[in-house]
Write an enzyme that holds these catalytic residues in place. Sequence first.
Site, short mmCIF file in Angstrom:
data_model
loop_
_atom_site.label_atom_id
_atom_site.label_comp_id
_atom_site.label_asym_id
_atom_site.label_seq_id
_atom_site.Cartn_x
_atom_site.Cartn_y
_atom_site.Cartn_z
N ARG A 6 1.06 7.48 2.61
CA ARG A 6 0.48 6.54 1.46
C ARG A 6 -0.80 6.68 0.70
O ARG A 6 -1.16 7.77 -0.09
CB ARG A 6 0.47 4.80 1.64
CG ARG A 6 2.54 5.17 1.82
CD ARG A 6 2.98 5.22 0.92
NE ARG A 6 4.56 4.71 0.88
CZ ARG A 6 5.05 3.82 0.34
NH1 ARG A 6 4.35 2.63 1.02
NH2 ARG A 6 6.31 3.44 1.28
N CYS A 39 2.56 -6.76 7.92
CA CYS A 39 2.46 -6.13 6.31
C CYS A 39 2.90 -7.61 5.63
O CYS A 39 2.97 -7.59 4.07
CB CYS A 39 4.17 -5.85 6.69
SG CYS A 39 4.05 -4.11 7.08
N ARG A 90 6.10 0.06 -7.20
CA ARG A 90 5.28 -1.16 -6.89
C ARG A 90 3.63 -0.91 -7.56
O ARG A 90 3.24 -1.92 -7.44
CB ARG A 90 4.54 -0.82 -5.12
CG ARG A 90 5.76 -1.41 -4.44
CD ARG A 90 5.24 -1.18 -2.71
NE ARG A 90 4.86 -2.37 -2.49
CZ ARG A 90 4.41 -3.14 -1.77
NH1 ARG A 90 4.25 -2.25 -0.56
NH2 ARG A 90 3.82 -3.93 -1.25
N HIS A 148 2.21 4.07 7.39
CA HIS A 148 0.82 3.35 7.01
C HIS A 148 0.59 2.81 8.47
O HIS A 148 1.28 2.76 9.11
CB HIS A 148 1.31 1.68 6.06
CG HIS A 148 1.82 1.36 5.34
ND1 HIS A 148 2.67 0.22 4.08
CD2 HIS A 148 1.14 1.56 4.16
CE1 HIS A 148 2.48 0.74 3.17
NE2 HIS A 148 1.51 1.45 2.31
N ASP A 195 9.53 -6.43 -3.00
CA ASP A 195 8.43 -5.58 -1.90
C ASP A 195 6.80 -6.37 -2.45
O ASP A 195 5.87 -6.17 -1.39
CB ASP A 195 7.48 -4.16 -1.82
CG ASP A 195 8.70 -3.16 -1.53
OD1 ASP A 195 9.39 -3.79 -0.51
OD2 ASP A 195 8.75 -1.92 -1.64
C1 DA2 Z 1 3.96 -2.40 7.89
N1 DA2 Z 1 3.96 -1.71 6.51
C2 DA2 Z 1 4.13 -0.32 6.09
C3 DA2 Z 1 2.92 -2.34 5.27
N2 DA2 Z 1 2.26 -2.16 5.18
N3 DA2 Z 1 4.04 -2.50 4.19
C4 DA2 Z 1 5.32 -2.19 4.06
C5 DA2 Z 1 5.28 -1.89 2.53
C6 DA2 Z 1 7.05 -1.66 2.60
C7 DA2 Z 1 7.86 -1.50 0.98
N4 DA2 Z 1 8.92 -1.58 1.34
C8 DA2 Z 1 6.77 0.25 0.93
O1 DA2 Z 1 7.17 1.26 1.24
O2 DA2 Z 1 5.60 0.41 0.34
#
Ligand code: DA2
Length: 304
Positions: free
Chosen positions: A155, A289, A110, A184, A85
């Site tokens: 998150r 992202c 992560r 997010h 990621d």
């Molecule tokens: C737009 N988005 C959601 C972001 N800013 N980041 C993507 C993160 C994806 C990662 N698999 C996770 O779930 O953290």
Amino acid sequence: MSTPETVTVPSPIPEPAEGRTAHHRRYLMCRPEHFTVSYKINPWMEPAKPTDTAKAVAQWQMLHDLYLELGHEVELIDPLEGFPDMVYTANGGFVIDGRAYVPKFRFVERAGEAPAFADWFRAGGFDTVEPEEVNEGEGDFLLVGDTILAGTGFRSTGDSHREVGEVFGREVVSLNLIDPRFYHLDTAISVLDPVEGAANGGPERANIAYLPGAFDDASRAILEERFPDAILVADADGAVFGLNSASDGYNVIISPRATGFEKQLRERGYNPITVDLSELLLGGGGIKCCTLELRAARDSEVDA
Ligand SMILES: CN(C)C(=N)NCCC[C@H](N)C(=O)O
């Protein structure tokens, strides 16, 4: 259905309409050399479904090259094996005035990315601030004019909103996300005019586009009051990560599937450019992202 791997860049890029200015940007990106979906931490991820790393890299490269073509700067952080990621650099920090607020990831999968991003910032001459609170960087913090819009619900915690306000000495407006697909803030809000327009010959205030259904009633009321001219994006465009876009104040890079949003942007005098990141969507991320803005001290901001 296979999707086209194309970037539709009008050539030459048209001059901004009156009231719109393209601003120079400096971005941090990470080539998805180790991209795959091997765990599930958001509703988009299906570890049983195959991924194609070469395709992810090719699509990412289109975005990278487009930024350069638009005159922006792109810095790269080395991808770490075992951290698929890491391509989503928006979660790697939040950077204003040469200071980087380091992330503290919600999920253990992560967590190891955070020190790598912190090291990169330090090596690049940024001041770093280590967090006490769980926060996922620019995925949940968006700078609009002088105000930080901050998302919570999935998150980043509410406590991180207080912390980010202390770190940067700016007003923070907390917004509650309620739909797990939009976990997010950068999946539900797109900042169209990253700096206040008046001083730049643009519109009076920085504007945004957002997906009303991603927020609770109280947060929607705040957005309506603060951004009466915002573009309200339809569910169909939100559901294809249409809002997960990058704007320089004129050029707005969006998903080719967000056709309604593309039309809305054009009507407002922006220049939407589509880039297909379908492979990276399998990890639950899109254009924004994969893009972390590196904001230096204000004085050094140069218009394109
Ligand atoms: C737009 N988005 C959601 C972001 N800013 N980041 C993507 C993160 C994806 C990662 N698999 C996770 O779930 O953290």
